[in-house]
Design an enzyme around this catalytic site. Structure first.
Site, PDB file in Angstrom:
ATOM      1  N   ASN A   1      -8.339  -1.932  10.008  1.00  0.00           N
ATOM      2  CA  ASN A   1      -8.260  -0.476  10.146  1.00  0.00           C
ATOM      3  C   ASN A   1      -9.577   0.205   9.787  1.00  0.00           C
ATOM      4  O   ASN A   1     -10.393  -0.324   9.042  1.00  0.00           O
ATOM      5  CB  ASN A   1      -7.132   0.085   9.281  1.00  0.00           C
ATOM      6  CG  ASN A   1      -5.784  -0.423   9.731  1.00  0.00           C
ATOM      7  OD1 ASN A   1      -5.131  -1.166   9.026  1.00  0.00           O
ATOM      8  ND2 ASN A   1      -5.376  -0.037  10.926  1.00  0.00           N
ATOM      9  N   LEU A   2      -9.725   1.399  10.320  1.00  0.00           N
ATOM     10  CA  LEU A   2     -11.004   2.103  10.228  1.00  0.00           C
ATOM     11  C   LEU A   2     -11.410   2.447   8.790  1.00  0.00           C
ATOM     12  O   LEU A   2     -12.521   2.135   8.361  1.00  0.00           O
ATOM     13  CB  LEU A   2     -10.921   3.388  11.073  1.00  0.00           C
ATOM     14  CG  LEU A   2     -12.177   4.250  11.063  1.00  0.00           C
ATOM     15  CD1 LEU A   2     -13.342   3.525  11.733  1.00  0.00           C
ATOM     16  CD2 LEU A   2     -11.902   5.582  11.762  1.00  0.00           C
TER      17      LEU A   2
ATOM     18  N   LYS B   1       9.536  -2.265  15.751  1.00  0.00           N
ATOM     19  CA  LYS B   1       9.895  -1.011  15.063  1.00  0.00           C
ATOM     20  C   LYS B   1      10.926  -0.232  15.893  1.00  0.00           C
ATOM     21  O   LYS B   1      11.871   0.348  15.341  1.00  0.00           O
ATOM     22  CB  LYS B   1       8.650  -0.146  14.827  1.00  0.00           C
ATOM     23  CG  LYS B   1       7.693  -0.709  13.800  1.00  0.00           C
ATOM     24  CD  LYS B   1       8.298  -0.662  12.397  1.00  0.00           C
ATOM     25  CE  LYS B   1       7.339  -1.116  11.324  1.00  0.00           C
ATOM     26  NZ  LYS B   1       7.965  -1.210   9.985  1.00  0.00           N
TER      27      LYS B   1
ATOM     28  N   TYR C   1      -4.382  10.494  19.668  1.00  0.00           N
ATOM     29  CA  TYR C   1      -3.071  10.278  19.094  1.00  0.00           C
ATOM     30  C   TYR C   1      -2.908  11.224  17.931  1.00  0.00           C
ATOM     31  O   TYR C   1      -3.511  11.010  16.880  1.00  0.00           O
ATOM     32  CB  TYR C   1      -3.073   8.839  18.561  1.00  0.00           C
ATOM     33  CG  TYR C   1      -1.829   8.052  18.842  1.00  0.00           C
ATOM     34  CD1 TYR C   1      -1.577   7.574  20.117  1.00  0.00           C
ATOM     35  CD2 TYR C   1      -0.928   7.772  17.832  1.00  0.00           C
ATOM     36  CE1 TYR C   1      -0.445   6.826  20.375  1.00  0.00           C
ATOM     37  CE2 TYR C   1       0.207   7.021  18.089  1.00  0.00           C
ATOM     38  CZ  TYR C   1       0.445   6.550  19.360  1.00  0.00           C
ATOM     39  OH  TYR C   1       1.558   5.814  19.617  1.00  0.00           O
TER      40      TYR C   1
ATOM     41  N   TYR D   1       4.698  -5.736  17.630  1.00  0.00           N
ATOM     42  CA  TYR D   1       4.866  -4.985  16.370  1.00  0.00           C
ATOM     43  C   TYR D   1       5.578  -3.662  16.642  1.00  0.00           C
ATOM     44  O   TYR D   1       6.600  -3.332  16.025  1.00  0.00           O
ATOM     45  CB  TYR D   1       3.498  -4.722  15.718  1.00  0.00           C
ATOM     46  CG  TYR D   1       3.544  -3.606  14.710  1.00  0.00           C
ATOM     47  CD1 TYR D   1       4.164  -3.797  13.478  1.00  0.00           C
ATOM     48  CD2 TYR D   1       3.016  -2.340  14.998  1.00  0.00           C
ATOM     49  CE1 TYR D   1       4.246  -2.758  12.557  1.00  0.00           C
ATOM     50  CE2 TYR D   1       3.093  -1.307  14.094  1.00  0.00           C
ATOM     51  CZ  TYR D   1       3.704  -1.515  12.870  1.00  0.00           C
ATOM     52  OH  TYR D   1       3.798  -0.488  11.981  1.00  0.00           O
TER      53      TYR D   1
ATOM     54  N   TYR E   1       0.838  -1.222   0.000  1.00  0.00           N
ATOM     55  CA  TYR E   1       0.000   0.000   0.000  1.00  0.00           C
ATOM     56  C   TYR E   1       0.865   1.261   0.000  1.00  0.00           C
ATOM     57  O   TYR E   1       0.759   2.103  -0.905  1.00  0.00           O
ATOM     58  CB  TYR E   1      -0.907  -0.060   1.235  1.00  0.00           C
ATOM     59  CG  TYR E   1      -1.720   1.171   1.522  1.00  0.00           C
ATOM     60  CD1 TYR E   1      -2.423   1.834   0.525  1.00  0.00           C
ATOM     61  CD2 TYR E   1      -1.800   1.666   2.826  1.00  0.00           C
ATOM     62  CE1 TYR E   1      -3.195   2.951   0.811  1.00  0.00           C
ATOM     63  CE2 TYR E   1      -2.576   2.773   3.130  1.00  0.00           C
ATOM     64  CZ  TYR E   1      -3.265   3.423   2.115  1.00  0.00           C
ATOM     65  OH  TYR E   1      -4.011   4.525   2.412  1.00  0.00           O
TER      66      TYR E   1
ATOM     67  N   SER F   1       6.818   3.723  13.008  1.00  0.00           N
ATOM     68  CA  SER F   1       5.401   3.929  13.296  1.00  0.00           C
ATOM     69  C   SER F   1       5.252   4.766  14.551  1.00  0.00           C
ATOM     70  O   SER F   1       6.040   4.634  15.496  1.00  0.00           O
ATOM     71  CB  SER F   1       4.756   2.563  13.522  1.00  0.00           C
ATOM     72  OG  SER F   1       3.502   2.719  14.145  1.00  0.00           O
TER      73      SER F   1
ATOM     74  N   PHE G   1     -15.388   1.309  18.111  1.00  0.00           N
ATOM     75  CA  PHE G   1     -14.804   0.741  19.330  1.00  0.00           C
ATOM     76  C   PHE G   1     -14.710   1.802  20.434  1.00  0.00           C
ATOM     77  O   PHE G   1     -13.715   2.501  20.544  1.00  0.00           O
ATOM     78  CB  PHE G   1     -13.417   0.179  19.049  1.00  0.00           C
ATOM     79  CG  PHE G   1     -13.380  -0.929  18.017  1.00  0.00           C
ATOM     80  CD1 PHE G   1     -14.374  -1.900  17.974  1.00  0.00           C
ATOM     81  CD2 PHE G   1     -12.346  -1.000  17.095  1.00  0.00           C
ATOM     82  CE1 PHE G   1     -14.337  -2.929  17.033  1.00  0.00           C
ATOM     83  CE2 PHE G   1     -12.292  -2.028  16.160  1.00  0.00           C
ATOM     84  CZ  PHE G   1     -13.293  -2.987  16.124  1.00  0.00           C
TER      85      PHE G   1
HETATM   86  N1  UDP Z   1     -11.865   1.771  14.891  1.00  0.00           N
HETATM   87  C1  UDP Z   1     -13.190   1.498  15.055  1.00  0.00           C
HETATM   88  N2  UDP Z   1     -13.751   0.449  14.346  1.00  0.00           N
HETATM   89  C2  UDP Z   1     -13.004  -0.310  13.489  1.00  0.00           C
HETATM   90  C3  UDP Z   1     -11.626  -0.015  13.318  1.00  0.00           C
HETATM   91  C4  UDP Z   1     -11.088   1.023  14.037  1.00  0.00           C
HETATM   92  O1  UDP Z   1     -13.897   2.160  15.815  1.00  0.00           O
HETATM   93  O2  UDP Z   1     -13.556  -1.253  12.886  1.00  0.00           O
HETATM   94  C5  UDP Z   1     -11.250   2.905  15.614  1.00  0.00           C
HETATM   95  C6  UDP Z   1     -10.111   2.545  16.551  1.00  0.00           C
HETATM   96  O3  UDP Z   1     -10.620   2.197  17.827  1.00  0.00           O
HETATM   97  C7  UDP Z   1      -9.301   3.837  16.555  1.00  0.00           C
HETATM   98  C8  UDP Z   1      -9.496   4.383  15.145  1.00  0.00           C
HETATM   99  O4  UDP Z   1     -10.688   3.770  14.654  1.00  0.00           O
HETATM  100  O5  UDP Z   1      -9.837   4.783  17.465  1.00  0.00           O
HETATM  101  C9  UDP Z   1      -8.348   4.066  14.188  1.00  0.00           C
HETATM  102  O6  UDP Z   1      -8.103   2.683  14.231  1.00  0.00           O
HETATM  103  P1  UDP Z   1      -7.147   1.968  13.175  1.00  0.00           P
HETATM  104  O7  UDP Z   1      -7.192   0.499  13.485  1.00  0.00           O
HETATM  105  O8  UDP Z   1      -7.505   2.397  11.793  1.00  0.00           O
HETATM  106  O9  UDP Z   1      -5.704   2.577  13.474  1.00  0.00           O
HETATM  107  P2  UDP Z   1      -4.842   2.607  14.831  1.00  0.00           P
HETATM  108  O10 UDP Z   1      -4.880   4.023  15.300  1.00  0.00           O
HETATM  109  O11 UDP Z   1      -5.409   1.656  15.793  1.00  0.00           O
HETATM  110  O12 UDP Z   1      -3.481   2.232  14.373  1.00  0.00           O
END
Ligand code: UDP
Length: 363
Positions: free
Chosen positions: A202-203, A156, A302, A152, A15, A128, A221
């Site tokens: 991922n979101l 890094k 974050y 993970y 990606y 990361s 979440f």
């Molecule tokens: N998230 C969510 N539902 C999902 C995937 C992610 O609510 O199906 C939320 C997750 O709790 C975080 C944000 O989206 O607050 C970004 O999550 P992601 O996994 O994309 O990246 P991360 O910051 O965890 O590396």
């Protein structure tokens, strides 16, 4: 022979690698892609050629094979390496830590030893923001303590420390460490993008699959975080901006001695509901969701202080969340199944580590 600086781009079909390949070519570099296709598709190579109008050089193999990497660096006369190859699923790393240390740390050792052997001394490393763990405050700058919370993230940090040790031991090494925040989106052409395969972790890809009708609803979440709307806040970064960050980093390493570690983010946080609403606007589709309990290991907020990257690299993100959602949606609509179904380029040559198709004819 071309005078363009040759750059070994490990994980080049992935990606971030594919977007970085486009950005490098557009900036006048000649990337040599390396990939084992364990988490990417050879179909991306044809898209890259269509996008750039140039032959794309890609070599298939595992970066842990040091003699093979050394041979590549020599044969292509690479002046620098951008090392992106690695595993990246946080949950899987908790379940299978050795797999992560072996691949992520072992892969970097192999690449650095190969570079050492051929006098290639400039490396950009894909790190990361997860190395920071749960930060004491936001925005996060590079002086914050590192406290990785998963194998993970720890892999890094170990890589960063190895790079620093090597740069200290041998003054001619030039190391650029890039701590990415949350890369999302796709190339605006819709030709290349994120192809998570299976259920996205991922979101953004999850939302995109809900919007296109492949999944019923998003699970959000947690809605009890100490954030303005109760959902988690992240620093989403357009993948094309991230790709330009790599170009700026390799340019700087090739021009000036010395090493750096910088955050790559926008400096702005967006909540889960903020992303969802932006995606609904970009797609014109509604994205059903439900609140579920927090995901283990997630932090509330974050986002980056990205000012060091601006001063060291002259790099700033230029896209906001609307453009990220627009381009993610464009990619998803054009490629509802990602690269699956695409006729892969015929692999030519013999054995595991063949050169790929006509791409290698460019060299
Ligand atoms: N998230 C969510 N539902 C999902 C995937 C992610 O609510 O199906 C939320 C997750 O709790 C975080 C944000 O989206 O607050 C970004 O999550 P992601 O996994 O994309 O990246 P991360 O910051 O965890 O590396």
């Amino acid at each position: 022979m071309s005078q363009q600086p040759r750059v070994l781009l490990t994980g080049g079909a992935g990606y971030i690698g594919s977007h970085t390949a486009v950005a490098l070519i557009e900036a006048g570099y000649a990337p040599v892609l390396v990939d084992d296709f364990s988490n990417s598709s050879p179909a991306v190579l044809k898209r890259l050629e269509q996008l750039t109008g140039q032959p794309v050089v890609c070599e298939r193999g595992d970066v842990q094979d040091r003699p093979w990497v050394e041979g590549l660096l020599r044969r292509h006369a690479c002046q620098a390496t951008i090392h992106l190859a690695g595993f990246k699923a946080v949950g899987e790393s908790v379940a299978q830590p050795l797999k992560y240390y072996r691949n992520n740390v072992g892969g970097l050792i192999s690449v650095m030893q190969a570079m050492q052997a051929v006098d290639c001394r400039a490396i950009v490393f894909s790190s990361s923001a997860t190395v920071y763990g749960d930060p004491a405050s936001v925005p996060i700058d590079e002086t914050f303590a590192c406290a990785p919370e998963s194998p993970y993230a720890h892999s890094k940090l170990v890589c960063e420390q190895m790079l620093a040790a090597q740069a200290k031991a041998q003054a001619d090494w030039r190391v650029g460490v890039l701590r990415y925040f949350n890369p999302v989106g796709a190339h605006p052409s819709g030709q290349i993008g994120e192809d998570p395969g299976g259920v996205p972790n991922n979101l953004m890809p999850y939302i995109a699959q809900v919007a296109v009708g492949q999944r019923e609803k998003l699970q959000v979440f947690g809605n009890d975080y100490p954030t303005p709307d109760g959902t988690g806040v992240r620093d989403y970064l357009h993948v094309t901006d991230l790709a330009l960050g790599h170009v700026a980093a390799v340019k700087r390493l090739l021009q000036c001695p010395g090493s750096f570690t910088v955050n790559l983010g926008t400096g702005a946080g967006t909540s889960v509901l903020g992303v969802l609403r932006a995606f609904e606007r970009a797609s014109g589709r509604s994205v059903p969701f439900e609140f579920v309990p927090r995901r283990a290991g997630d932090v509330a907020q974050y986002f980056a202080d990205a000012s060091l990257a601006a001063s060291v690299l002259g790099w700033r993100a230029s896209h906001g969340i609307e453009a990220m959602c627009r381009d993610a949606w464009h990619w998803q609509q054009r490629n509802p199944l990602g690269y699956a179904g695409e006729v892969a380029h015929e692999l030519r040559g013999s054995g595991e580590k063949s050169r790929l198709g006509s791409f290698s004819d460019a060299i």
